[in-house]
Design a protein around this motif. Structure first.
Motif, PDB file in Angstrom:
ATOM      1  N   GLY A  43      15.520  29.813  98.036  1.00  0.00           N
ATOM      2  CA  GLY A  43      15.383  30.648  96.861  1.00  0.00           C
ATOM      3  C   GLY A  43      16.252  30.185  95.931  1.00  0.00           C
ATOM      4  N   SER A  80      21.818  31.120 101.232  1.00  0.00           N
ATOM      5  CA  SER A  80      23.037  31.405 100.248  1.00  0.00           C
ATOM      6  C   SER A  80      22.896  32.890  99.653  1.00  0.00           C
ATOM      7  CB  SER A  80      23.029  30.258  99.157  1.00  0.00           C
ATOM      8  OG  SER A  80      23.918  30.575  98.279  1.00  0.00           O
ATOM      9  N   PRO A  87      22.537  23.843  85.063  1.00  0.00           N
ATOM     10  CA  PRO A  87      22.440  22.958  83.863  1.00  0.00           C
ATOM     11  C   PRO A  87      23.529  23.606  82.970  1.00  0.00           C
ATOM     12  CG  PRO A  87      20.236  23.799  84.601  1.00  0.00           C
ATOM     13  CD  PRO A  87      21.003  24.293  85.457  1.00  0.00           C
ATOM     14  N   THR A 126      27.284  21.425  83.209  1.00  0.00           N
ATOM     15  CA  THR A 126      27.769  20.361  81.994  1.00  0.00           C
ATOM     16  C   THR A 126      28.728  20.990  81.053  1.00  0.00           C
ATOM     17  OG1 THR A 126      25.713  19.021  82.159  1.00  0.00           O
ATOM     18  CG2 THR A 126      26.885  18.985  80.242  1.00  0.00           C
ATOM     19  N   CYS A 128      10.679  24.253  99.413  1.00  0.00           N
ATOM     20  CA  CYS A 128      11.528  23.972  97.807  1.00  0.00           C
ATOM     21  C   CYS A 128      12.915  24.148  98.226  1.00  0.00           C
ATOM     22  CB  CYS A 128      11.139  24.500  96.825  1.00  0.00           C
ATOM     23  SG  CYS A 128      10.851  26.399  97.017  1.00  0.00           S
ATOM     24  N   GLY A 185      15.349  22.100  97.512  1.00  0.00           N
ATOM     25  CA  GLY A 185      16.374  21.164  96.815  1.00  0.00           C
ATOM     26  C   GLY A 185      16.634  19.954  97.251  1.00  0.00           C
ATOM     27  N   ASN A 212      31.026  17.514  88.019  1.00  0.00           N
ATOM     28  CA  ASN A 212      30.358  18.778  87.528  1.00  0.00           C
ATOM     29  C   ASN A 212      29.432  18.928  88.507  1.00  0.00           C
ATOM     30  OD1 ASN A 212      31.894  18.828  85.320  1.00  0.00           O
ATOM     31  ND2 ASN A 212      30.214  18.127  83.954  1.00  0.00           N
ATOM     32  N   GLY A 250       9.778  21.243  92.943  1.00  0.00           N
ATOM     33  CA  GLY A 250      11.481  21.272  92.841  1.00  0.00           C
ATOM     34  C   GLY A 250      11.777  19.783  93.328  1.00  0.00           C
ATOM     35  N   GLY A 283      15.139  21.448  86.255  1.00  0.00           N
ATOM     36  CA  GLY A 283      14.888  22.753  86.301  1.00  0.00           C
ATOM     37  C   GLY A 283      13.445  22.983  85.157  1.00  0.00           C
ATOM     38  N   ALA A 284      13.588  21.754  84.461  1.00  0.00           N
ATOM     39  CA  ALA A 284      12.365  21.954  83.264  1.00  0.00           C
ATOM     40  C   ALA A 284      11.343  21.757  83.991  1.00  0.00           C
ATOM     41  CB  ALA A 284      13.016  21.053  82.280  1.00  0.00           C
ATOM     42  N   SER A 334      12.252  17.898  80.960  1.00  0.00           N
ATOM     43  CA  SER A 334      13.230  17.929  79.729  1.00  0.00           C
ATOM     44  C   SER A 334      14.677  17.444  80.267  1.00  0.00           C
ATOM     45  CB  SER A 334      12.631  18.954  78.932  1.00  0.00           C
ATOM     46  OG  SER A 334      13.891  19.707  78.908  1.00  0.00           O
ATOM     47  N   LYS A 349      20.106  24.488  73.861  1.00  0.00           N
ATOM     48  CA  LYS A 349      20.806  24.148  75.257  1.00  0.00           C
ATOM     49  C   LYS A 349      21.882  25.084  75.633  1.00  0.00           C
ATOM     50  CE  LYS A 349      22.976  21.840  78.665  1.00  0.00           C
ATOM     51  NZ  LYS A 349      22.361  21.926  80.127  1.00  0.00           N
TER      52      LYS A 349
END
Ligand SMILES: Cc1cc2nc3c(=O)[nH]c(=O)nc-3n(C[C@H](O)[C@H](O)[C@H](O)COP(=O)(O)OP(=O)(O)OC[C@H]3O[C@@H](n4cnc5c(N)ncnc54)[C@H](O)[C@@H]3O)c2cc1C
Length: 402
Positions: A19, A45, A52, A55, A112, A114, A137, A302, A313-314, A345, A385
């Motif tokens: 999820g 989870s 994203p 960062t 999916c 990950g 990060n 994904g 994610g894009a 992207s 962003k």
């Protein structure tokens, strides 16, 4: 949404494994067509993260708590949730096994879960992370430590590394390097600091249109760049990072004061052991329809899918509608019409308020959105962003609208 207990042989129209960005995006679209009670998300989870933004957390621009939401708030109303790990997939018999041994049947499966971060593959990393200047990060727990280290840095050597591909968001390891360089310059201590970018990939970015300005920035901003070198060990006590040259096998030791680490990554172990994957461990799908190459009632998108795009994610924003369209066509025994073109992207943040927005598809085909050259550093793209993309994520993509 409360999680439900698995009953042996319970059956669902669609079971979604994971999820995260992909699983929630798909579920939010499916509820338009299907009874939500017949859709199940298996997700261990209780928290979901907008990764994203990490960062900018590492660069002190955003508090990390703003990137976290309760999973229960994101699962579409009526959709069932089992708070468990899937441990096995049985595509011949259409069921999955959960960590407690229970089994769940499905008509259609969306895979999916990950990507897996293999922290243990760099010797000494697990015991060094989060202290002595070793930061990352790529983990919610440690992301704010990056900013703590930067704040206390007045001089010394800062090392930013990139592991071998594939990883999620291949641009993220360099984004924090640019932000750190800019911050130290603004603080007036840049001249006392040496910045090193040590990368396993042979170039700073795969697509030439964006690589060229980034290479120019390396030169202009005095970054020492080395390519084809992989981090294999850390001595946290002595503050030494050990790299191996990927061509010659030669070892190279480097002292550091700050070391930003990105772990090597691979497909989740339970997938690697199962029947759905290609040789590299990714769920083996057609790169355009995202349907499994052997099991037509299985789809994947994904970071875990074999689609040869940039894992972002894009990419999922464009993949989710394709999976849902093709899954619904399968249910109606119609031909598949949804086509994913490899779009991804990467907002390459290059200073505290500047960004190059890379957008490209399969084979590096440029797919830019705006009517200006996106390979230049721009304030407008930074605002996108920082402020627009998070809104698009929470309010549109995860709600099946974007
Ligand atoms: C530092 C950083 C910066 C990034 N920057 C960007 C960016 O600027 N732009 C961009 O587009 N992307 C970026 N990304 C990448 C983006 O966040 C990921 O590509 C995206 O979240 C992947 O979505 P996913 O659904 O495949 O995986 P995830 O969102 O990671 O979700 C996977 C889910 O599966 C669950 N799961 C795992 N194993 C199991 C199992 N056995 N059974 C059931 N569930 C399981 C997990 O708990 C998780 O919730 C960045 C990522 C990071 C870490």
């Amino acid at each position: 949404m409360q999680s439900v207990k698995a009953k042996l042989d319970e059956s669902f129209s669609v079971v979604i494994i994971g999820g995260g960005s992909a699983g929630i995006s798909v579920a939010s679209r499916l509820v338009r067509y299907l009874d939500p009670r017949k859709i199940l998300i298996v997700e261990p989870s209780e928290k979901h993260y907008y990764q994203p933004m990490w960062t900018l957390v590492g660069a002190g621009q955003v508090r990390k708590e703003t990137t976290e939401r309760d999973e229960s708030r994101l699962i579409p109303s009526g959709v069932q949730w089992m708070k468990k790990f899937v441990t096995e997939i049985h595509p011949e018999e259409n069921f999955v096994t959960l960590e407690d041994g229970s089994q769940v049947r499905y008509q259609f499966l969306v895979v999916c879960p990950g990507i897996q971060q293999d922290w243990n593959k760099i010797q000494g990393l697990e015991k060094s992370l989060g202290r002595g200047g070793v930061c990352s990060n790529y983990d919610y727990k440690y992301v704010d430590y990056t900013w703590k280290v930067l704040q206390s840095t007045m001089k010394g050597r800062l090392v930013f590394m990139v592991p071998p591909m594939p990883i999620k968001c291949p641009g993220a390891p360099q984004k924090i390097m640019w932000l750190a360089e800019d911050y130290l310059r603004e603080k007036g201590v840049r001249k006392s600091c040496e910045i090193h970018f040590v990368s396993a990939p042979e170039t700073i970015f795969g697509v030439p249109r964006y690589r060229e300005p980034l290479e120019r920035l390396l030169r202009e901003r005095g970054v020492h760049a080395a390519f084809g070198k992989n981090l294999v060990g850390i001595d946290g006590e002595k503050k030494i990072a050990e790299f191996v040259d990927l061509k010659s096998g030669e070892k190279m030791a480097m002292n550091y004061d700050m070391l930003h680490v990105v772990p090597p990554m691979s497909a989740p172990d339970f997938l690697k052991k199962g029947p759905l994957v290609n040789q590299a461990g990714w769920v083996d799908v057609d790169k355009n329809t995202l349907q499994h190459v052997k099991y037509p009632n299985v789809f994947s998108l994904g970071d875990a899918s074999s689609a040869p795009c940039s894992k972002t994610g894009a990419a999922i924003r464009k993949q989710a509608p394709v999976v849902v369209e093709n899954l619904m066509s399968m249910m109606k025994s119609e031909g598949l019409r949804g086509v994913y073109d490899g779009y991804a992207s990467c907002p390459l943040v290059t200073r505290k308020n500047r960004c190059i927005l890379a957008e490209f598809g399969y084979d590096g085909k440029i797919m830019e959105t705006f009517p200006f050259a996106q390979n230049k550093e721009r304030w407008s793209m930074y605002l996108l962003k920082r402020h627009v993309l998070p809104r698009m994520y929470w309010d549109f993509m995860l709600k099946g609208k974007g």
